[in-house]
Design an enzyme around this catalytic site. Structure first.
Site, PDB file in Angstrom:
ATOM      1  N   LYS A 170       0.850  -1.199   0.000  1.00 30.78           N
ATOM      2  CA  LYS A 170       0.000   0.000   0.000  1.00 30.78           C
ATOM      3  C   LYS A 170       0.881   1.243   0.000  1.00 30.78           C
ATOM      4  O   LYS A 170       1.813   1.360   0.803  1.00 30.78           O
ATOM      5  CB  LYS A 170      -0.890  -0.009   1.239  1.00 30.78           C
ATOM      6  N   ASP A 181      -3.580   4.288  -1.596  1.00 31.07           N
ATOM      7  CA  ASP A 181      -4.456   4.687  -0.481  1.00 31.07           C
ATOM      8  C   ASP A 181      -4.363   6.203  -0.279  1.00 31.07           C
ATOM      9  O   ASP A 181      -3.677   6.679   0.621  1.00 31.07           O
ATOM     10  CB  ASP A 181      -4.007   3.916   0.769  1.00 31.07           C
ATOM     11  N   LEU A 182      -5.055   6.941  -1.148  1.00 27.98           N
ATOM     12  CA  LEU A 182      -5.025   8.403  -1.023  1.00 27.98           C
ATOM     13  C   LEU A 182      -6.352   8.938  -0.490  1.00 27.98           C
ATOM     14  O   LEU A 182      -6.511  10.143  -0.342  1.00 27.98           O
ATOM     15  CB  LEU A 182      -4.644   9.043  -2.371  1.00 27.98           C
ATOM     16  N   LYS A 183      -7.269   8.025  -0.226  1.00 26.51           N
ATOM     17  CA  LYS A 183      -8.550   8.379   0.427  1.00 26.51           C
ATOM     18  C   LYS A 183      -9.128   9.673  -0.140  1.00 26.51           C
ATOM     19  O   LYS A 183      -9.338  10.650   0.586  1.00 26.51           O
ATOM     20  CB  LYS A 183      -8.368   8.531   1.937  1.00 26.51           C
ATOM     21  N   PHE A 184      -9.446   9.653  -1.443  1.00 26.18           N
ATOM     22  CA  PHE A 184      -9.959  10.880  -2.062  1.00 26.18           C
ATOM     23  C   PHE A 184     -11.277  11.297  -1.425  1.00 26.18           C
ATOM     24  O   PHE A 184     -12.166  10.470  -1.158  1.00 26.18           O
ATOM     25  CB  PHE A 184     -10.150  10.672  -3.566  1.00 26.18           C
ATOM     26  N   ASP A 217     -13.507  14.776  -2.158  1.00 27.05           N
ATOM     27  CA  ASP A 217     -13.571  16.100  -2.796  1.00 27.05           C
ATOM     28  C   ASP A 217     -14.869  16.143  -3.596  1.00 27.05           C
ATOM     29  O   ASP A 217     -15.690  15.225  -3.503  1.00 27.05           O
ATOM     30  CB  ASP A 217     -12.332  16.274  -3.695  1.00 27.05           C
ATOM     31  N   THR A 266     -13.624  16.375  -9.284  1.00 23.72           N
ATOM     32  CA  THR A 266     -12.203  16.303  -8.909  1.00 23.72           C
ATOM     33  C   THR A 266     -11.804  14.864  -8.585  1.00 23.72           C
ATOM     34  O   THR A 266     -10.738  14.389  -9.000  1.00 23.72           O
ATOM     35  CB  THR A 266     -11.938  17.230  -7.704  1.00 23.72           C
ATOM     36  N   THR A 289     -10.234   3.744  11.377  1.00 29.15           N
ATOM     37  CA  THR A 289      -9.983   2.820  12.500  1.00 29.15           C
ATOM     38  C   THR A 289      -9.293   3.520  13.678  1.00 29.15           C
ATOM     39  O   THR A 289      -9.188   2.952  14.753  1.00 29.15           O
ATOM     40  CB  THR A 289      -9.115   1.634  12.030  1.00 29.15           C
ATOM     41  N   ARG A 303       2.645  -0.947  10.936  1.00 31.23           N
ATOM     42  CA  ARG A 303       3.711  -0.993  11.928  1.00 31.23           C
ATOM     43  C   ARG A 303       3.960  -2.364  12.543  1.00 31.23           C
ATOM     44  O   ARG A 303       5.097  -2.637  12.945  1.00 31.23           O
ATOM     45  CB  ARG A 303       3.438   0.068  13.012  1.00 31.23           C
TER      46      ARG A 303
HETATM   47  O1  C5P Z   1       0.709   1.022  11.145  1.00 32.43           O
HETATM   48  P1  C5P Z   1      -0.726   0.670  10.969  1.00 32.43           P
HETATM   49  O2  C5P Z   1      -0.964  -0.813  10.796  1.00 32.43           O
HETATM   50  O3  C5P Z   1      -1.626   1.285  12.004  1.00 32.43           O
HETATM   51  O4  C5P Z   1      -1.081   1.336   9.557  1.00 32.43           O
HETATM   52  C1  C5P Z   1      -2.375   1.326   9.043  1.00 32.43           C
HETATM   53  C2  C5P Z   1      -2.332   1.854   7.649  1.00 32.43           C
HETATM   54  O5  C5P Z   1      -3.645   1.782   7.109  1.00 32.43           O
HETATM   55  C3  C5P Z   1      -1.896   3.296   7.525  1.00 32.43           C
HETATM   56  O6  C5P Z   1      -1.146   3.419   6.312  1.00 32.43           O
HETATM   57  C4  C5P Z   1      -3.174   4.079   7.425  1.00 32.43           C
HETATM   58  O7  C5P Z   1      -3.056   5.236   6.649  1.00 32.43           O
HETATM   59  C5  C5P Z   1      -4.087   3.062   6.713  1.00 32.43           C
HETATM   60  N1  C5P Z   1      -5.507   3.209   6.952  1.00 32.43           N
HETATM   61  C6  C5P Z   1      -6.072   3.217   8.208  1.00 32.43           C
HETATM   62  N2  C5P Z   1      -7.421   3.399   8.358  1.00 32.43           N
HETATM   63  C7  C5P Z   1      -8.205   3.511   7.299  1.00 32.43           C
HETATM   64  C8  C5P Z   1      -7.658   3.455   6.016  1.00 32.43           C
HETATM   65  C9  C5P Z   1      -6.282   3.294   5.874  1.00 32.43           C
HETATM   66  O8  C5P Z   1      -5.344   3.053   9.203  1.00 32.43           O
HETATM   67  N3  C5P Z   1      -9.497   3.636   7.459  1.00 32.43           N
END
Ligand code: C5P
Length: 239
Positions: free
Chosen positions: A34, A61-64, A66, A70, A121, A211
């Site tokens: 991702k 994963d840029l979560k648009f 707008d 756009t 989350t 992480r």
């Molecule tokens: O490090 P960790 O497992 O918490 O990373 C979660 C990844 O998922 C991050 O890149 C975060 O931007 C992404 N994410 C999220 N919640 C969402 C959508 C994407 O944590 N609803």
């Protein structure tokens, strides 16, 4: 090899060099990757092209979020990049999500899966209430998932806690779940978390793991251990 590659490793790195260093230590047979806001803001489309060259399918994963026009334009460019999955915020509304769907349908590039983020989350109920949404998180997720389905999305991003609920109410939507933590891991900024095995048992189709893998002493071994654990999970029956 994990038969349907449920794991998506979040390459949350500040530059293309460190992202590729991590990615090339991973096996595209075991996971997808991702590219999120930090890496894309730093490296741009180049990093996506490099990851494709390494054999990875990429969730952009840029979560648009707008106005529909756009978002449609941004999704069209994502299609040209050939990514595997893209996302928008479901709270952008049905017309915005439908515009994203339409952009994918009319693109001559690859058709990525379109998923809509429901409630982040990192949010618990108390924090959600501070944004003016006074109900339960699960009810808000359910509402946004129904809207995403109506707009033609392939799936939703939600926590594993809601994936099991959606398994029954929105069985045709893919459930992509971040907020994955191994037993004993620090939740950090995430609030609605679950272990990989419990998430898949509950109905998650894809797990976004950052992480817990990237911050592990041995990311490759950790990823293999998770894959092995998932290989032993008996999947829930939809309906
Ligand atoms: O490090 P960790 O497992 O918490 O990373 C979660 C990844 O998922 C991050 O890149 C975060 O931007 C992404 N994410 C999220 N919640 C969402 C959508 C994407 O944590 N609803």
């Amino acid at each position: 090899m994990s038969e349907d590659k449920k794991i998506i490793v979040a390459l949350d790195k500040p530059d293309v060099g460190s992202a590729l260093e991590l990615a090339t230590s991973l096996d595209p047979d075991y996971c997808r990757v991702k590219v999120g806001k930090e890496l894309f803001t730093s490296a741009g489309p180049t990093v996506v092209e490099e990851l494709h060259k390494c054999g990875f399918e990429v969730f952009l994963d840029l979560k648009f979020h707008d106005i529909p026009n756009t978002v449609a334009g941004a999704i069209k460019v994502a299609c040209e990049l050939g990514v595997w999955m893209v996302d928008v915020h479901a709270s952008g509304g049905e017309r915005m999500m439908a515009a994203a769907r339409e952009a994918i349908e009319s693109s001559s590039g690859k058709s990525p899966l379109l998923v809509a983020v429901t409630v982040l989350t990192s949010m618990d109920q108390k924090e959600m209430h501070t944004t003016g949404l006074n109900g339960q998180v699960s009810v808000q997720v359910q509402l946004l998932a129904a809207l995403a389905s109506k707009a033609g999305c392939d799936g939703v991003v939600c926590s594993s806690l809601e994936a099991s609920m959606l398994q029954h109410t929105q069985s045709s939507l893919l459930k992509v779940t971040p907020g994955i933590r191994l037993a004993g891991d620090d939740a950090s900024d995430q609030r609605r978390v679950m272990t990989p095995v419990k998430a898949v048992e509950g109905g998650a189709d894809y797990l976004v793991i950052g992480r817990s893998v990237t911050g592990a002493a041995d990311p490759v071994a950790t990823l293999k251990d998770i894959s092995n654990d998932l290989g032993n999970v008996s999947l829930p029956v939809a309906g």
